[in-house]
Write an enzyme that holds these catalytic residues in place. Structure first.
Site, PDB file in Angstrom:
ATOM      1  N   LYS A 172      46.602  47.793  36.697  1.00 23.12           N
ATOM      2  CA  LYS A 172      46.164  48.922  35.867  1.00 23.12           C
ATOM      3  C   LYS A 172      45.249  49.766  36.740  1.00 23.12           C
ATOM      4  O   LYS A 172      44.087  49.415  36.961  1.00 23.12           O
ATOM      5  CB  LYS A 172      45.401  48.463  34.626  1.00 23.12           C
ATOM      6  CG  LYS A 172      45.098  49.649  33.702  1.00 23.12           C
ATOM      7  CD  LYS A 172      44.100  49.309  32.614  1.00 23.12           C
ATOM      8  CE  LYS A 172      42.680  49.474  33.054  1.00 23.12           C
ATOM      9  NZ  LYS A 172      42.312  50.822  33.539  1.00 23.12           N
ATOM     10  N   PRO A 173      45.775  50.877  37.274  1.00 22.61           N
ATOM     11  CA  PRO A 173      44.899  51.737  38.081  1.00 22.61           C
ATOM     12  C   PRO A 173      44.017  52.554  37.142  1.00 22.61           C
ATOM     13  O   PRO A 173      44.295  52.652  35.951  1.00 22.61           O
ATOM     14  CB  PRO A 173      45.890  52.640  38.829  1.00 22.61           C
ATOM     15  CG  PRO A 173      47.068  52.733  37.929  1.00 22.61           C
ATOM     16  CD  PRO A 173      47.128  51.440  37.137  1.00 22.61           C
ATOM     17  N   GLY A 226      34.960  46.700  39.566  1.00 25.28           N
ATOM     18  CA  GLY A 226      34.340  47.747  38.756  1.00 25.28           C
ATOM     19  C   GLY A 226      32.921  47.348  38.405  1.00 25.28           C
ATOM     20  O   GLY A 226      32.305  46.530  39.097  1.00 25.28           O
ATOM     21  N   GLU A 248      34.846  41.655  41.424  1.00 19.95           N
ATOM     22  CA  GLU A 248      34.024  42.404  42.387  1.00 19.95           C
ATOM     23  C   GLU A 248      33.247  43.425  41.577  1.00 19.95           C
ATOM     24  O   GLU A 248      33.815  44.428  41.130  1.00 19.95           O
ATOM     25  CB  GLU A 248      34.913  43.107  43.423  1.00 19.95           C
ATOM     26  CG  GLU A 248      35.657  42.163  44.347  1.00 19.95           C
ATOM     27  CD  GLU A 248      34.750  41.295  45.195  1.00 19.95           C
ATOM     28  OE1 GLU A 248      33.558  41.626  45.366  1.00 19.95           O
ATOM     29  OE2 GLU A 248      35.226  40.256  45.673  1.00 19.95           O
ATOM     30  N   ARG A 276      28.950  57.002  53.013  1.00 15.95           N
ATOM     31  CA  ARG A 276      30.393  56.890  53.229  1.00 15.95           C
ATOM     32  C   ARG A 276      31.118  57.025  51.888  1.00 15.95           C
ATOM     33  O   ARG A 276      30.637  56.595  50.857  1.00 15.95           O
ATOM     34  CB  ARG A 276      30.759  55.594  53.975  1.00 15.95           C
ATOM     35  CG  ARG A 276      30.373  54.316  53.318  1.00 15.95           C
ATOM     36  CD  ARG A 276      30.565  53.123  54.260  1.00 15.95           C
ATOM     37  NE  ARG A 276      31.928  52.624  54.250  1.00 15.95           N
ATOM     38  CZ  ARG A 276      32.387  51.701  53.404  1.00 15.95           C
ATOM     39  NH1 ARG A 276      31.594  51.176  52.482  1.00 15.95           N
ATOM     40  NH2 ARG A 276      33.630  51.304  53.482  1.00 15.95           N
ATOM     41  N   CYS A 282      30.264  50.520  45.965  1.00 18.63           N
ATOM     42  CA  CYS A 282      29.417  49.451  45.408  1.00 18.63           C
ATOM     43  C   CYS A 282      28.470  48.911  46.465  1.00 18.63           C
ATOM     44  O   CYS A 282      27.447  48.324  46.140  1.00 18.63           O
ATOM     45  CB  CYS A 282      30.273  48.281  44.933  1.00 18.63           C
ATOM     46  SG  CYS A 282      31.446  48.769  43.711  1.00 18.63           S
ATOM     47  N   GLU A 379      22.242  51.206  39.637  1.00 17.33           N
ATOM     48  CA  GLU A 379      23.152  51.609  40.708  1.00 17.33           C
ATOM     49  C   GLU A 379      23.319  53.134  40.618  1.00 17.33           C
ATOM     50  O   GLU A 379      23.803  53.644  39.607  1.00 17.33           O
ATOM     51  CB  GLU A 379      24.497  50.895  40.515  1.00 17.33           C
ATOM     52  CG  GLU A 379      25.389  50.983  41.714  1.00 17.33           C
ATOM     53  CD  GLU A 379      26.630  50.097  41.572  1.00 17.33           C
ATOM     54  OE1 GLU A 379      26.929  49.632  40.463  1.00 17.33           O
ATOM     55  OE2 GLU A 379      27.315  49.912  42.596  1.00 17.33           O
ATOM     56  N   SER A 439      32.527  46.495  55.707  1.00 13.34           N
ATOM     57  CA  SER A 439      33.843  46.213  55.133  1.00 13.34           C
ATOM     58  C   SER A 439      34.864  45.959  56.229  1.00 13.34           C
ATOM     59  O   SER A 439      34.959  46.732  57.184  1.00 13.34           O
ATOM     60  CB  SER A 439      34.273  47.397  54.283  1.00 13.34           C
ATOM     61  OG  SER A 439      33.276  47.643  53.336  1.00 13.34           O
TER      62      SER A 439
END
Ligand code: SIN
Length: 475
Positions: A172-173, A226, A248, A276, A282, A379, A439
């Protein structure tokens, strides 16, 4: 490119004709319409994945690896087109979008090499009576819910290891960025991924979609990237079927600058860690702890670098910060900055949203921020850098750890021993030591505490998508 749902290798309309309108965040204009799936479509996708599951699991690891390698090649060959799609629907600068495609594709190359290295073990029981054989079969159909900040890479970071391990998936995008997801699925099919192994169903009804997909008995796992808030809800729902989960979730990364650090390198790292992908990551540095001896100089140099950032459409030359994803994002960033300034923080540069069209915020540095300011516990997900001076190392580490989040942290110092000791004390799944970016498909990405469960990338990332089976054998 198709604008339908991708189920069982076929493109189709949503079963009730619903659609999603995709907007360009740089202008607010509608740029495309794609089909939106119902809960029944989610069920159909899980059923299609279930039909493909056994055949894919039985495909030789070498063959799976070769299809993954072809997938890497296809994404690389189509990098310009995919990057353009990302910039259109997400807004990030084209250079970042190209970087994202390289990163996204690399998950396929890494996992193509790992598909033939999913190891088990064999040992003898302590009593010497039997052999202990441990193997790692695929978990089964995985439902994946992915975010808008990396429209390609957050999909491939899940799909590549899941496929390497022999699983079929339903994705599910997000509603904000479905175009990249659909095109990636189409390219994977062209690279040889069999029908039904990868299914993509965008929707306007996330909750009912998720419930239908995960209620199906074929679904054995949920992988989500998310916010922690949504992650908690999905965990509760997944609990009904005791599904395996990989989460995540949110971050609140401290960026620590000791007074012996190379300040220019620290500012360069800070710009990467903060800015970036338009500061919508996140792992973004969320609070900058600068030791008293360098706090003013660091704030000044960081403000100069942030002040030089060109904000605008991701397609414009020289732009390194694109729009935020939507108006809600701007409202949330503005309210954190306003509250911080109201509580006494000084504005070293920026400080405000930029008038539309589009959703832009000035790159901002706040100086002299109180350690208890709400901007240090929320955040930000935008181009704002609050700097908090410190002089007591232990108190700074306590403050850095005083959060339920534990995804990423950054430490700058010329003394590597001090850097390592600090890293070991940080309650964070990932630490950048004199580095502003961490990453890497070959490294285990993930958080401690409420930043997540499980890891993506590295070999750990594949075993997340495997079961563990033990066979007690005698011969
Ligand atoms: C994220 O923001 O979740 C991903 C960041 C990354 O992979 O670098």
């Amino acid at each position: 490119m198709s604008d339908g749902l991708f189920i069982g290798g076929q493109w189709r309309a949503g079963s009730d004709g619903d659609t999603i309108v995709v907007h360009d965040p740089a202008t607010g204009e509608a740029i495309a319409t794609v089909a939106a799936g119902t809960p029944d479509d989610a069920t159909a996708a899980v059923e299609a994945a279930d039909r493909a599951q056994a055949g894919w699991a039985a495909t030789a690891p070498r063959e799976r690896g070769e299809i993954l390698r072809a997938s890497w090649q296809t994404l690389v060959d189509n990098a310009d087109e995919l990057a353009t799609l990302i910039t259109r629907e997400h807004g990030k600068p084209l250079a970042d979008a190209r970087g994202e495609i390289t990163y996204a594709a690399e998950f396929f190359r890494w996992n193509s090499e790992e598909a033939v290295r999913i190891h088990g073990s064999i040992g003898i029981s302590p009593a010497g009576t039997n052999q202990i054989i441990v193997r790692h079969p695929p978990v089964g159909v995985v439902v994946m819910v992915t975010p808008w900040n990396f429209p390609a890479a957050m999909i491939t970071r899940k799909v590549a290891p899941a496929l390497a391990a022999g699983n079929a998936v339903v994705i599910k995008p997000p509603r904000e960025t479905p175009l990249t997801a659909l095109r990636v699925a189409e390219l994977l099919a062209e690279a040889g991924v069999p029908d039904g192994v990868v299914n993509v169903v965008p929707t306007n009804h996330s909750g009912p979609w998720f419930d239908a997909a995960t209620a199906n008995r074929a679904c054995r796992m949920v992988s989500f990237t998310g916010s922690t808030e949504v992650g908690r809800v999905l965990l509760r729902r997944a609990a009904d079927r005791v599904l395996k989960v990989a989460m995540e979730l949110g971050g609140n990364a401290p960026f620590i600058v000791f007074d012996d650090a190379d300040l220019d390198a620290a500012v360069e790292g800070a710009m990467v860690a903060k800015m970036r992908h338009s500061a919508e990551t996140c792992t973004a540095a969320n609070r900058f702890y600068a030791e008293a001896g360098v706090a003013d100089a660091f704030t000044e140099k960081l403000a100069a670098a942030m002040g030089d950032v060109k904000v605008g459409s991701g397609f414009d030359a020289g732009v390194t910060c694109g729009p935020m994803i939507n108006a809600e994002a701007i409202a949330s960033i503005s309210s954190l900055v306003d509250a911080s300034v109201g509580a006494g923080a000084s504005v070293a540069t920026g400080g405000s949203a930029i008038d539309g069209p589009g959703h832009f915020f000035e790159p901002t540095v706040l100086g002299g921020v109180d350690p208890a300011d709400p901007i240090t516990t929320n955040e930000i997900f935008g181009p704002v850098a609050p700097v908090i001076p410190f002089s007591d190392h232990d108190a700074m580490i306590d403050a850095a750890n005083d959060t339920e989040m534990g995804l990423a942290a950054y430490v700058y110092t010329a003394d590597v021993g001090k850097g390592m000791r600090t890293a070991e004390r940080l309650e964070s799944g990932m630490v950048g030591l004199n580095r502003g970016a961490m990453s890497d498909p070959a490294a285990p990405f993930g958080g401690m505490k409420q930043s997540g469960l499980g890891r993506e990338g590295a070999s750990e990332g594949i075993y997340e998508f495997c079961e563990t089976q033990y066979i007690a054998a005698s011969w």
